[in-house]
Motif scaffolding. Structure first.
Motif, short mmCIF file in Angstrom:
data_model
loop_
_atom_site.label_atom_id
_atom_site.label_comp_id
_atom_site.label_asym_id
_atom_site.label_seq_id
_atom_site.Cartn_x
_atom_site.Cartn_y
_atom_site.Cartn_z
N LYS A 535 0.83 -1.20 0.00
CA LYS A 535 0.00 0.00 0.00
C LYS A 535 0.87 1.26 0.00
O LYS A 535 0.62 2.23 -0.75
N ASN A 536 1.91 1.26 0.82
CA ASN A 536 2.81 2.43 0.88
C ASN A 536 3.54 2.63 -0.45
O ASN A 536 3.71 3.78 -0.92
N ASN A 537 3.99 1.52 -1.05
CA ASN A 537 4.69 1.63 -2.33
C ASN A 537 3.76 2.16 -3.43
O ASN A 537 4.17 2.97 -4.28
N LEU A 538 2.51 1.67 -3.41
CA LEU A 538 1.54 2.17 -4.38
C LEU A 538 1.22 3.65 -4.13
O LEU A 538 0.96 4.41 -5.07
N ARG A 567 -6.41 3.69 -11.27
CA ARG A 567 -6.23 2.24 -11.36
C ARG A 567 -5.30 1.75 -10.25
O ARG A 567 -5.56 0.72 -9.62
N VAL A 568 -4.23 2.48 -10.05
CA VAL A 568 -3.30 2.12 -8.97
C VAL A 568 -4.01 2.21 -7.63
O VAL A 568 -3.83 1.38 -6.73
N THR A 569 -4.85 3.24 -7.48
CA THR A 569 -5.57 3.42 -6.22
C THR A 569 -6.52 2.26 -5.97
O THR A 569 -6.71 1.80 -4.84
N HIS A 575 -5.39 -3.76 -0.89
CA HIS A 575 -4.41 -4.03 0.17
C HIS A 575 -4.77 -3.31 1.46
O HIS A 575 -4.52 -3.82 2.56
N GLU A 576 -5.38 -2.13 1.33
CA GLU A 576 -5.78 -1.39 2.52
C GLU A 576 -6.91 -2.12 3.25
O GLU A 576 -6.91 -2.25 4.48
N SER A 595 -15.21 1.05 -0.82
CA SER A 595 -13.90 1.70 -0.73
C SER A 595 -13.38 2.10 -2.10
O SER A 595 -12.79 3.18 -2.28
N ILE A 596 -13.60 1.24 -3.10
CA ILE A 596 -13.15 1.56 -4.47
C ILE A 596 -13.88 2.80 -4.99
O ILE A 596 -13.28 3.71 -5.58
N PHE A 597 -15.21 2.81 -4.78
CA PHE A 597 -15.97 3.96 -5.26
C PHE A 597 -15.47 5.26 -4.63
O PHE A 597 -15.26 6.28 -5.31
N SER A 598 -15.25 5.22 -3.31
CA SER A 598 -14.79 6.43 -2.61
C SER A 598 -13.43 6.88 -3.13
O SER A 598 -13.19 8.08 -3.36
N ALA A 599 -12.54 5.89 -3.32
CA ALA A 599 -11.18 6.24 -3.76
C ALA A 599 -11.18 6.79 -5.19
O ALA A 599 -10.52 7.81 -5.49
#
Length: 724
Positions: A535-538, A567-569, A575-576, A595-599
């Motif tokens: 997650k940190n690397n992304l 896409r990366v998010t 992973h989050e 979570s995907i929608f929010s991000a």
């Protein structure tokens, strides 16, 4: 059905039959005070031996009647008795004065009570003994032949009866064996006219009540010389005394009448004892009064004791044969039980049926961890009812045997062709796991010496003597072939073996679970760290996109950068969710999609700043693996991005809806917007990276897709694989 023998046995001998104040007229009784060695009581017929009136004998010294050597023998016996180093009663020779004041040897029975030493002799025994002394060698030969006999046990019993008949000259000698339910069975008999054979006859348990059986254990031989007698009182006795070890004590009227009703005048019995328990009697009957000389009684008892030892040897040999035939198959089954981790449900039915053969059972079924066996040869209704019966009625018994389940519950009569008898081998205290061996009904006919149903109890609680001993046949229904002692013992040992295996398995299982739990904790820590670092690397990668977006002045490049970042998010969001949820191999689908929608929405927003109504119809219990979650997440991302970029331009109340549902055993994931639509989207799907990516990801999930472009865009995905 027979009258309950238990209730009758509790009443038939309420009085203490061995506490008396008189003896049989065939014997003479003398009681000697242990402290001063004076005569305290005598039977009223003692003048036949001591030639004095009984009153003149009481409180006199032994010197007036016995030799000094005999007196010392009595004193020595008392010392041994006090030190518990001598048999409770014994036959010995004592010297007494005759009419000529000369000593004459006689056989006496000697035994002790609380306060006295008692001696008894037969009237006229000094004349009878000579008749039998020539048979000493004959007795030794009998003992040797019985000791080394190798034939069938019942043939041996017949041989013993024959020898005892030859020694006693009684008309009938028989062996009555006590079975597990208390009643007697006669496997051997040697009789002559006018008495008929009792071979294969059964006797009710009440014929020899428990209070009498306890006396037979203490007195290994006893004798009734003539049933029609007048009791001889004991002179000098106040009240009654305990003569449980006496040979000539007065016999209860019930038993005397019992003999008379059989046409018997003389009777003798010798106890067959195994491990200090009465297992049977050698009985002797005569139609006229008859006496067995005292010296002969212990010799006959020696023959009987050797016979009892041989019976135990037969039983041991039978057990050894059973063990040799069945111990190896049981060991094989136990090993198999270990291999299947003590889970009977993993056992092939054919292998389970091996136990049927070992225990001569007709049927078998099991319960394993509260789950009943499904493939049985018996009706499922019986399995369920029997299991309920076990849980309710024998919950406190971990090993249970019954030859007649009907006695416990009459409803079992419905299934007597499957289960009239049972051996229950429980492997858990709560019966959650057990093996049930079943035997079907086997109709039996017993031959009784008289009708046991006619047994009656008198008003004083004693047993009424039976009048009829005519042969009576009783047919026994609803009973299986009785489980043998060897089969029951083998089943008990088998259960212990299975419990040992199960205990070892549970111990090892607990240890393995503890190790596995520790390993899981370590793995969870490592996976948590991995997801956190990914997650940190992304996040760092997203920062690079932000940097490029800020530097660029080309709107087309900026849009591409934002799309790549989203896409990366989407990947980072997975992973989050895994990291925060604490489950590192699976993810909750509903939570993940939110979570995907929010991000994504935070990165790719509508130009008119309208808020999107996000509607999620996904069951909260849908859990999917990480391998499925990533492509589903990316499909969702591409659909959201596509809708924001193309569908919602000019739409005042934009709506995105995601639905997960099941129809006809199929799984569907439906993504839909209420945008301006695109009727030719099925044609366009290969013309953009996002749509092409969706196609590839659906293929990766082994799914098929269907696009609809009217009234907004709908993507309906059908999966050919199952999800939780």
């Amino acid at each position: 059905m027979l009258t309950s023998q238990t209730s009758i046995s509790n009443n038939c001998e309420k009085q203490e039959v061995h506490v008396v104040n008189s003896i049989q007229p065939a014997g003479i009784f003398v009681a000697i005070n242990k402290n001063n060695f004076k005569i305290s009581h005598v039977s009223a017929n003692c003048n036949f031996v001591f030639y004095k009136d009984p009153q003149d004998i009481i409180n006199t010294s032994l010197e007036n009647y016995f030799s000094e050597r005999s007196i010392q023998k009595i004193i020595y016996y008392n010392d041994l008795l006090r030190n518990n180093s001598f048999p409770t009663r014994s036959i010995t020779v004592l010297e007494i004065y005759n009419l000529n004041k000369n000593f004459e040897q006689m056989y006496f029975l000697i035994y002790g009570t609380d306060n006295e030493i008692c001696i008894e002799c037969e009237i006229g025994s000094q004349f009878i003994d000579a008749k039998y002394k020539n048979e000493e060698l004959l007795i030794e030969g009998m003992i040797e032949e019985i000791t080394y006999y190798n034939g069938h046990r019942n043939a041996l019993a017949s041989l013993v009866c024959k020898y005892i008949k030859n020694l006693t000259h009684f008309e009938r000698v028989y062996f009555c064996e006590f079975l597990e339910d208390g009643h007697g069975y006669v496997p051997a008999d040697f009789s002559e006219s006018p008495l008929e054979s009792l071979q294969d006859h059964h006797f009710p348990a009440t014929d020899v009540p428990m209070v009498v059986r306890s006396l037979y254990v203490k007195n290994r031989y006893r004798m009734i010389c003539k049933a029609s007698y007048e009791a001889v009182p004991i002179v000098g006795l106040k009240g009654k005394m305990n003569l449980e070890r006496s040979l000539f004590r007065n016999i209860g009227s019930t038993h005397l009448q019992y003999l008379k009703n059989m046409g018997i005048q003389a009777s003798a019995s010798f106890s067959v004892i195994e491990e200090n328990k009465l297992k049977g009697l050698i009985g002797c009957h005569a139609v006229q009064g008859r006496v067995i000389p005292l010296f002969l009684l212990p010799k006959i008892q020696t023959i009987v004791e050797i016979f009892a030892t041989k019976l135990m040897t037969y039983k041991l040999n039978e057990t050894i044969v059973v063990s040799q035939n069945f111990i190896l198959p049981l060991i094989d089954f136990a090993n198999l039980y270990s291999e299947i981790d003590c889970d009977l449900s993993k056992l092939e039915y054919e292998k389970l049926c091996r136990l049927k053969k070992i225990f001569n059972a007709d049927f078998i079924f099991y319960r394993s961890n509260n789950k009943l066996q499904s493939n049985t040869e018996i009706p499922i209704e019986l399995v369920q009812y029997l299991t309920s019966f076990i849980d309710k009625n024998i919950s406190d018994q971990e090993f249970y045997v019954s030859n007649r389940l009907f006695d416990s519950d009459p409803k079992f009569d419905e299934w007597k062709h499957f289960a009239s008898g049972i051996i229950l081998i429980s492997l858990e205290k709560n019966h959650s796991s057990f093996i049930a061996l079943l035997r079907k009904e086997k109709i039996q006919t017993r031959t009784w010496s008289g009708n046991p149903e006619s047994t009656q109890v008198q008003s004083d609680g004693t047993l009424s003597p039976r009048n009829s001993f005519n042969t009576w046949y009783h047919q026994i229904n609803r009973m299986c072939e009785p489980w043998s002692h060897e089969e029951i013992s083998l089943a008990q040992e088998f259960r212990k073996k299975l419990l040992d295996i199960r205990s070892g398995f549970l111990t090892k299982y607990s240890e393995n679970m503890a190790i596995l739990s520790e390993k899981n904790k370590e793995n969870e820590t490592l996976l948590s760290e991995v997801h956190h670092r990914v997650k940190n690397n992304l996040a760092i990668l997203c920062s690079f996109f932000d940097w490029k977006i800020r530097e660029s002045h080309n709107q087309e490049v900026i849009n591409e950068m934002r799309e790549m970042k989203s896409r990366v998010t989407a990947i980072s969001t997975l992973h989050e969710v895994l990291y925060q949820g604490g489950s590192f191999g699976t993810v909750n689908l509903a939570r993940y999609l939110r979570s995907i929608f929010s991000a994504v929405y935070s990165i790719v927003k509508l130009q008119n700043s309208e808020t999107i109504d996000f509607r999620l119809n996904v069951p909260g219990n849908i859990i999917i693996s990480i391998n499925d979650a990533l492509p589903i997440g990316l499909i969702t991302h591409e659909f959201i991005t596509n809708s924001i970029k193309h569908a919602f331009l000019g739409v005042k109340e934009p709506i995105l809806s995601f639905e997960w549902k099941y129809e006809n055993e199929n799984t569907f994931f439906i993504l839909k917007d209420n945008g301006k639509g695109c009727e030719d989207i099925a044609i366009k799907k290969g013309s953009s990276l996002g749509l092409e990516l969706i196609k590839l990801l659906i293929g990766q999930l082994d799914g098929t897709m269907n696009w609809e472009g009217k009234n907004g865009v709908e993507l309906k995905i059908q999966f050919n694989k199952g999800f939780s």
